[in-house]
Design a protein around this motif. Sequence first.
Motif, PDB file in Angstrom:
ATOM      1  N   UNK A 428       0.829  -1.187   0.055  1.00 50.10           N
ATOM      2  CA  UNK A 428      -0.064   0.008  -0.005  1.00 50.10           C
ATOM      3  C   UNK A 428       0.847   1.387   0.032  1.00 50.10           C
ATOM      4  N   UNK A 429       0.450   2.282  -0.591  1.00 42.82           N
ATOM      5  CA  UNK A 429       1.074   3.646  -0.630  1.00 42.82           C
ATOM      6  C   UNK A 429       0.000   4.542  -0.218  1.00 42.82           C
ATOM      7  N   UNK A 430       0.628   5.568   0.687  1.00 44.20           N
ATOM      8  CA  UNK A 430      -0.534   6.598   1.009  1.00 44.20           C
ATOM      9  C   UNK A 430       0.519   7.864   1.442  1.00 44.20           C
ATOM     10  N   UNK A 431      -0.193   8.965   1.626  1.00 45.88           N
ATOM     11  CA  UNK A 431       0.504  10.128   1.941  1.00 45.88           C
ATOM     12  C   UNK A 431       1.521  10.248   3.105  1.00 45.88           C
ATOM     13  N   UNK A 432       1.169   9.283   4.164  1.00 49.33           N
ATOM     14  CA  UNK A 432       1.808   9.337   5.202  1.00 49.33           C
ATOM     15  C   UNK A 432       3.013   8.023   5.171  1.00 49.33           C
ATOM     16  N   UNK A 433       2.754   7.078   4.299  1.00 49.15           N
ATOM     17  CA  UNK A 433       3.941   6.123   4.502  1.00 49.15           C
ATOM     18  C   UNK A 433       3.735   4.972   3.365  1.00 49.15           C
ATOM     19  N   UNK A 434       4.372   4.011   3.207  1.00 48.15           N
ATOM     20  CA  UNK A 434       4.121   2.786   2.671  1.00 48.15           C
ATOM     21  C   UNK A 434       3.699   1.578   3.384  1.00 48.15           C
ATOM     22  N   UNK A 435       2.776   0.708   3.089  1.00 45.76           N
ATOM     23  CA  UNK A 435       2.672  -0.495   3.941  1.00 45.76           C
ATOM     24  C   UNK A 435       3.327  -1.483   3.197  1.00 45.76           C
ATOM     25  N   UNK A 436       4.030  -2.387   4.086  1.00 45.33           N
ATOM     26  CA  UNK A 436       4.892  -3.502   3.752  1.00 45.33           C
ATOM     27  C   UNK A 436       4.384  -4.664   4.360  1.00 45.33           C
ATOM     28  N   UNK A 437       4.242  -5.878   3.605  1.00 47.06           N
ATOM     29  CA  UNK A 437       3.675  -7.152   4.249  1.00 47.06           C
ATOM     30  C   UNK A 437       5.271  -8.009   4.326  1.00 47.06           C
ATOM     31  N   UNK A 438       5.371  -8.449   5.550  1.00 47.76           N
ATOM     32  CA  UNK A 438       6.380  -9.446   5.899  1.00 47.76           C
ATOM     33  C   UNK A 438       6.067 -10.635   5.251  1.00 47.76           C
ATOM     34  N   UNK A 439       7.232 -11.436   4.486  1.00 48.45           N
ATOM     35  CA  UNK A 439       6.818 -12.464   3.675  1.00 48.45           C
ATOM     36  C   UNK A 439       6.538 -13.751   4.585  1.00 48.45           C
ATOM     37  N   UNK A 440       7.284 -13.988   5.599  1.00 52.56           N
ATOM     38  CA  UNK A 440       7.053 -14.918   6.491  1.00 52.56           C
ATOM     39  C   UNK A 440       5.829 -15.278   6.906  1.00 52.56           C
ATOM     40  N   UNK A 441       5.094 -14.248   7.751  1.00 56.03           N
ATOM     41  CA  UNK A 441       3.775 -14.250   8.504  1.00 56.03           C
ATOM     42  C   UNK A 441       2.650 -13.855   7.876  1.00 56.03           C
ATOM     43  N   UNK A 442       3.280 -12.879   6.764  1.00 56.34           N
ATOM     44  CA  UNK A 442       2.243 -12.132   5.819  1.00 56.34           C
ATOM     45  C   UNK A 442       1.700 -10.974   6.843  1.00 56.34           C
ATOM     46  N   UNK A 443       2.222 -10.822   7.922  1.00 55.75           N
ATOM     47  CA  UNK A 443       1.905  -9.634   8.793  1.00 55.75           C
ATOM     48  C   UNK A 443       2.212  -8.178   7.908  1.00 55.75           C
ATOM     49  N   UNK A 444       1.244  -7.320   8.039  1.00 57.87           N
ATOM     50  CA  UNK A 444       1.615  -5.988   7.433  1.00 57.87           C
ATOM     51  C   UNK A 444       1.841  -4.976   8.550  1.00 57.87           C
ATOM     52  N   UNK A 445       2.864  -3.959   8.102  1.00 60.35           N
ATOM     53  CA  UNK A 445       3.291  -2.962   8.994  1.00 60.35           C
ATOM     54  C   UNK A 445       3.462  -1.570   8.069  1.00 60.35           C
ATOM     55  N   UNK A 448       6.941   4.605   7.903  1.00 60.76           N
ATOM     56  CA  UNK A 448       6.503   6.236   7.694  1.00 60.76           C
ATOM     57  C   UNK A 448       7.329   6.771   6.688  1.00 60.76           C
ATOM     58  N   UNK A 449       6.831   7.785   6.075  1.00 57.20           N
ATOM     59  CA  UNK A 449       7.871   8.545   5.091  1.00 57.20           C
ATOM     60  C   UNK A 449       8.774   9.302   5.928  1.00 57.20           C
ATOM     61  N   UNK A 450       8.503   9.995   7.046  1.00 59.94           N
ATOM     62  CA  UNK A 450       9.266  10.411   7.789  1.00 59.94           C
ATOM     63  C   UNK A 450      10.641   9.754   8.369  1.00 59.94           C
ATOM     64  N   UNK A 451      10.521   8.289   8.157  1.00 60.09           N
ATOM     65  CA  UNK A 451      11.611   7.586   8.620  1.00 60.09           C
ATOM     66  C   UNK A 451      12.521   7.164   7.490  1.00 60.09           C
ATOM     67  N   UNK A 452      12.214   7.532   6.525  1.00 58.53           N
ATOM     68  CA  UNK A 452      12.997   7.065   5.046  1.00 58.53           C
ATOM     69  C   UNK A 452      14.171   7.957   5.108  1.00 58.53           C
ATOM     70  N   UNK A 492      -3.168  -1.976  19.648  1.00 57.46           N
ATOM     71  CA  UNK A 492      -3.411  -1.467  18.572  1.00 57.46           C
ATOM     72  C   UNK A 492      -3.595  -2.457  17.163  1.00 57.46           C
ATOM     73  N   UNK A 493      -2.966  -3.669  17.267  1.00 61.26           N
ATOM     74  CA  UNK A 493      -2.640  -4.655  16.360  1.00 61.26           C
ATOM     75  C   UNK A 493      -1.814  -3.909  15.248  1.00 61.26           C
ATOM     76  N   UNK A 494      -0.757  -3.266  15.541  1.00 59.39           N
ATOM     77  CA  UNK A 494      -0.055  -2.392  14.284  1.00 59.39           C
ATOM     78  C   UNK A 494       1.603  -2.729  14.612  1.00 59.39           C
ATOM     79  N   UNK A 495       2.114  -2.732  13.552  1.00 56.80           N
ATOM     80  CA  UNK A 495       3.428  -2.972  13.295  1.00 56.80           C
ATOM     81  C   UNK A 495       4.000  -1.795  12.618  1.00 56.80           C
ATOM     82  N   UNK A 496       5.309  -1.318  13.250  1.00 59.50           N
ATOM     83  CA  UNK A 496       6.148  -0.280  12.369  1.00 59.50           C
ATOM     84  C   UNK A 496       7.393  -0.757  11.890  1.00 59.50           C
ATOM     85  N   UNK A 497       7.806  -0.423  10.741  1.00 59.02           N
ATOM     86  CA  UNK A 497       9.010  -1.079   9.967  1.00 59.02           C
ATOM     87  C   UNK A 497       9.705   0.162   9.681  1.00 59.02           C
ATOM     88  N   UNK A 498      10.874  -0.071   9.416  1.00 56.55           N
ATOM     89  CA  UNK A 498      11.867   1.086   8.804  1.00 56.55           C
ATOM     90  C   UNK A 498      12.722   0.352   7.585  1.00 56.55           C
TER      91      UNK A 498
END
Length: 505
Positions: A428-445, A448-452, A492-498
């Motif tokens: 997923x791509x949004x104004x505030x960041x990109x969503x990434x799905x981890x390939x093993x567990x298929x978990x999505x996190x 944030x654009x600010x962290x790139x 919150x059932x949320x993950x953050x990635x860098x």
Amino acid sequence: TEMQAIIRSGGFTTAFPESVQQAAQELYEKKEQIFADALEDPKRKDFRGVTTMTIDPHDAKDFDDALSIQTLPNGNVEVGIHIADVSHYVRTGEPLNEEAVERGTSVYLVDRVIPMLPEVLSNDLCSLRPNEDRLAFSAVFELDSDAQVQNEWYGQTVIHSDKRFSYEDAQTVIDKQSGDYLLELNQLMSLSRILRKRRQTNGAIAFEQPEVKFELDENGTPIRAYTKVRTETMMMIEDFMLLANREVATFINKKAKEENKELTFIYRIHDAPNPDKIEELATFAHALGYEFETKKGMVEAKALNNLMKEVAGKPEENLINTAAIRSMSKAVYSTKNIGHFGLAFKYYTHFTSPIRRYPDLMAHRMLRKHLDGEAIGPKESAKYEFIATQSSEKEGEAVSAERDSIKFKQVEYMLNKGGQEFDGVITGVTDWGIYVQEQGSLAEGMVRLATIKGDYFEHEPSKYRIKGQKTGQTYRLGDPVRVKLTRADKDERQLDFELVTTQAE
């Protein structure tokens, strides 16, 4: 506590009322007598002498379906699709039935099942367990070498399952060409391949979505996440269940034409997709560089299948499959038939899982009435339509709870993995960041654009990407990336990635 909250928010209850438990227990205590009485029924056919087996997931506890197979003197093969005869035990107007109507379906959460029927029925009395005589409702087909139905018979039976295979065990026998019931498994497999190919030629859409599974410790905490492998034996069972579901519905319609009257029945229907959603899917596919033909929002199943074939094995395969599934209408239950778009079937019902789906139990009862020439009046028809609508709603609630339980376990699995790196794909791509799905567990996190680091990135919605102002570096939907987990929030059932590696287009 979290799982209980998911159960409560879906309006599900794990415990059965006392009256329902008691009714189930009484049936269990009278099982010998019920069975003996059933055998006296002249309409019930005895299949105990025919080779019969169940093929299910290795952890299955309720066995809804069994297959019997024998070669006939004319060289054709008779395949019996035997389904647990739940309607023989669960009767309308009784507490067990009223509770089953209310529940509508069993709910499969990651760490537990909330069954539609009490365990004494679902895992024992109705379940087609190996090496035991069991009552079934069967669809029996004589198939020629091209898997065309030459003869059919529907009715109640008594069966004896000779063998309980897991999908993996049956697959091993076929792969190694040695083991129990090799001849029968080979015959079933070759017929199922013909059925599958014909279905695809006729326009059935072959959606393949990865399904995440968890290995849990004794406290229910996930210690391993993996993608479920679809064996060909799994598809084989699916092929025969689809055959039974289609042929039962087709039989009712043939009967209605012969008798020149409406025959009430329950169908599993699937409307053609919404034109706007198909156009969105086309825009999306084109942005990712794929051809996808539509005509003013109308689409042929062939075009969808070609798209699925084209993306197979690519990083964005799961993305496009998910988008395609979202563009589809929802399949529902109804007494009004409009066909099934996704399967390319004119007539289709759910007949094969009455232990865990109430509409299948209805299909058994209605089929029995039509076989016996009993009329279903307008009042009864209206009641069936009401239950069909209610069952569709219950199914939606169950699917939603199942998804919530997976999402929760994905985050729980990641809790102690802060700082670890993973391979992922941008979903997923949004104004505030990109969503990434981890390939093993298929978990999505979220990244944030600010962290790139090293650039200022802007969202370009029409191109499904973000772009760096200085470097021109882009990250697009479907791109593979390497990420590091920085936060996992269970509440919150949320993950953050860098991002760890950068990947210019």
